[in-house]
Enzyme design. Structure first.
Site, short mmCIF file in Angstrom:
data_model
loop_
_atom_site.label_atom_id
_atom_site.label_comp_id
_atom_site.label_asym_id
_atom_site.label_seq_id
_atom_site.Cartn_x
_atom_site.Cartn_y
_atom_site.Cartn_z
N ARG A 195 0.84 -1.18 0.00
CA ARG A 195 0.00 0.00 0.00
C ARG A 195 0.88 1.25 0.00
NH1 ARG A 195 -2.17 -3.53 3.89
NH2 ARG A 195 -4.29 -4.26 3.43
N LYS A 220 -2.30 -1.92 8.04
CA LYS A 220 -3.67 -1.41 8.12
C LYS A 220 -4.57 -2.32 8.94
CE LYS A 220 -7.53 -0.12 5.09
NZ LYS A 220 -7.98 -0.02 3.67
N HIS A 274 -3.58 3.53 -5.90
CA HIS A 274 -3.96 2.24 -5.31
C HIS A 274 -4.22 1.18 -6.39
CE1 HIS A 274 -5.15 -0.10 -1.81
NE2 HIS A 274 -6.18 -0.55 -2.48
N ARG A 277 -1.56 -1.50 -6.71
CA ARG A 277 -1.68 -2.68 -5.84
C ARG A 277 -2.59 -3.72 -6.50
NH1 ARG A 277 -1.60 -4.73 -0.50
NH2 ARG A 277 -3.62 -5.33 0.38
N HIS A 300 -3.97 -9.68 2.90
CA HIS A 300 -5.42 -9.87 3.03
C HIS A 300 -5.70 -11.03 3.99
CE1 HIS A 300 -5.43 -7.63 -0.85
NE2 HIS A 300 -6.46 -7.08 -0.27
#
Length: 324
Positions: A195, A220, A274, A277, A300
């Protein structure tokens, strides 16, 4: 005195007391309705509940929230900027007694001009601010008016990838540019799926060139992860090595501005940083990495989250099928 009425499978609780406005609220069960009514009646009897404060404004709550709650969040700088914007809005000047679902809905409809995500963030932030005031700061409101306002539905997830020739156009637009950090940041985003915030917070102490590993700390979602370096990523780090603590000595705002200008010079439309990504994750799928392997790189936590970023090139998929 409290009364209760069943309507369409739900319970309406209404509390009346001389000298105070009637208060009502709907609940899924009578038990919840009764508990709420007892709390309101107790507040009226003890003198701590009545009309919402006419002197305290939403802006007052937002300033206190910015001072006491925001600094403890990971994205405190972004939230502080958001609150500063909200403080300039007419909505923030309203006293709590005038902060109704109707005026909040008007704010929502006007704010939608700036995007669904922005509007959703603003409503969520203000709702939490008011709820904190109700539960922890002794501010009286029988209900949180933001609870009655429908949030806009989120946009469908972006499927934007780099199109043919766009990377080359970006590199041509960078030719002669004095912004030296843009090319390595772009290439690392494409090679690691990191990110933007992770790239800007990356420290050299977390880059292990000997083992070809990148350690991502304080992410995050709160989970640390380790990214293996492909050869092109390894070469990038070797070219930009410096004595500064951070790999890139640049903050979010200058990078965002440089990216916007670059995309415009390159003549590319609707390309967000973004999206790099998104492109990186889709490339990993095309390379044949398994979902668990890609998730360990991208960070993720669930397959459904990961698959939102996966849009493999259908022509490459077709070529693989023909080779079977």
């Amino acid at each position: 005195m409290a009364t209760f009425q069943q309507r369409s499978g739900k319970w309406l609780a209404r509390v009346r007391k001389a000298g105070f406005p009637t208060q009502s609220k709907t609940f899924s069960s009578k038990r919840l309705a009764q508990a709420w009514a007892i709390r309101i009646e107790h507040g009226l009897e003890s003198g701590i509940a009545g009309l919402p404060d006419k002197t305290t404004s939403l802006g007052d709550l937002l300033m206190r929230y910015q001072k006491t709650i925001t600094p403890h969040k990971k994205s405190h700088k972004d939230e502080a900027r958001r609150i500063n914007w909200l403080l300039r809005c007419p909505l923030s000047t309203l006293s709590l007694s005038h902060l109704t679902p109707a005026v909040i809905s008007n704010f929502r409809d006007e704010r939608l001009r700036d995007g669904v995500r922005t509007t959703h963030y603003d409503l969520t932030l203000m709702r939490h601010c008011v709820e904190t005031a109700r539960r922890e700061w002794g501010i009286y409101l029988s209900d949180n008016p933001f609870d009655a306002v429908k949030k806009p539905k989120p946009n469908k997830g972006r499927e934007r990838r780099l199109r043919a020739g766009e990377y080359e156009a970006l590199m041509r637009a960078l030719s002669g540019s004095q912004v030296t950090y843009l090319k390595p940041i772009i290439d690392l985003a494409l090679g690691t799926a990191m990110r933007q915030s992770e790239l800007l917070q990356l420290k050299w102490e977390h880059v292990c060139l000997d083992r070809r590993l990148i350690r991502i700390i304080d992410t995050k979602n709160g989970l640390n992860r380790t990214i293996p370096m492909m050869i092109n990523v390894y070469n990038i780090f070797n070219r930009i090595k410096s004595n500064h603590k951070l790999v890139f000595k640049v903050e979010n705002s200058p990078l965002r501005q440089s990216w916007t200008r670059l995309v415009k010079r390159a003549g590319i439309e609707d390309l967000h940083f973004h999206d790099l990504r998104h492109e990186a994750i889709s490339r990993f799928f095309e390379m044949g990495f398994t979902p668990p392997e890609i998730a360990s790189i991208s960070g993720h936590r669930t397959l459904s989250q990961l698959m939102r970023y996966s849009h493999a090139n259908t022509s490459l998929v077709a070529d693989k099928l023909r080779s079977l």
